[in-house]
Design a protein around this motif. Structure first.
Motif: not given
Length: 110
Positions: A77-78, A85-89
């Motif tokens: 996020y700028p 943030e990290y999440s599963l693809s």
């Protein structure tokens, strides 16, 4: 025998098994995938707290490798301070049944 991975004189690195190990192998990658599956979205420090005994460098390297294989999504996020943030693809989510099988095996054999 594991079909497709048990060819005579096959170099393990050139099999699906070898590729899978290169993607999820290592001390912390499976644990990272577990926490991202459990929590859905985690920031870097939240993920570090969930894992506990991991250095910042090891976590950063594991996340970069998982991102390079398109297993996780890194969303930046700028803003100031920076928020990532990290999440599963979708590709990463296809590993969950495999991880569940590993868990089931552990429950039976521990």
């Amino acid at each position: 025998m594991i079909e497709g991975c048990s060819k005579t004189n096959a170099n393990i690195e050139n099999t699906g098994f070898g590729y899978t190990l290169s993607v999820i192998g290592g001390k912390h990658k499976i644990i990272i995938l577990f926490w991202l599956f459990e929590k859905k979205i985690l920031r870097y420090n939240e993920l570090k707290r969930c894992i506990g005994s991991i250095s910042f460098k090891s976590l950063t390297n594991a996340l970069k490798e998982l991102e390079a294989h398109e297993i996780i999504i890194r969303k930046e996020y700028p803003q100031i301070p920076p928020k990532v943030e990290y999440s599963l693809s979708a590709k990463g989510e296809t590993l969950i049944p495999i991880l569940e099988s590993i868990c089931d095996w552990g429950e039976v054999h521990r």
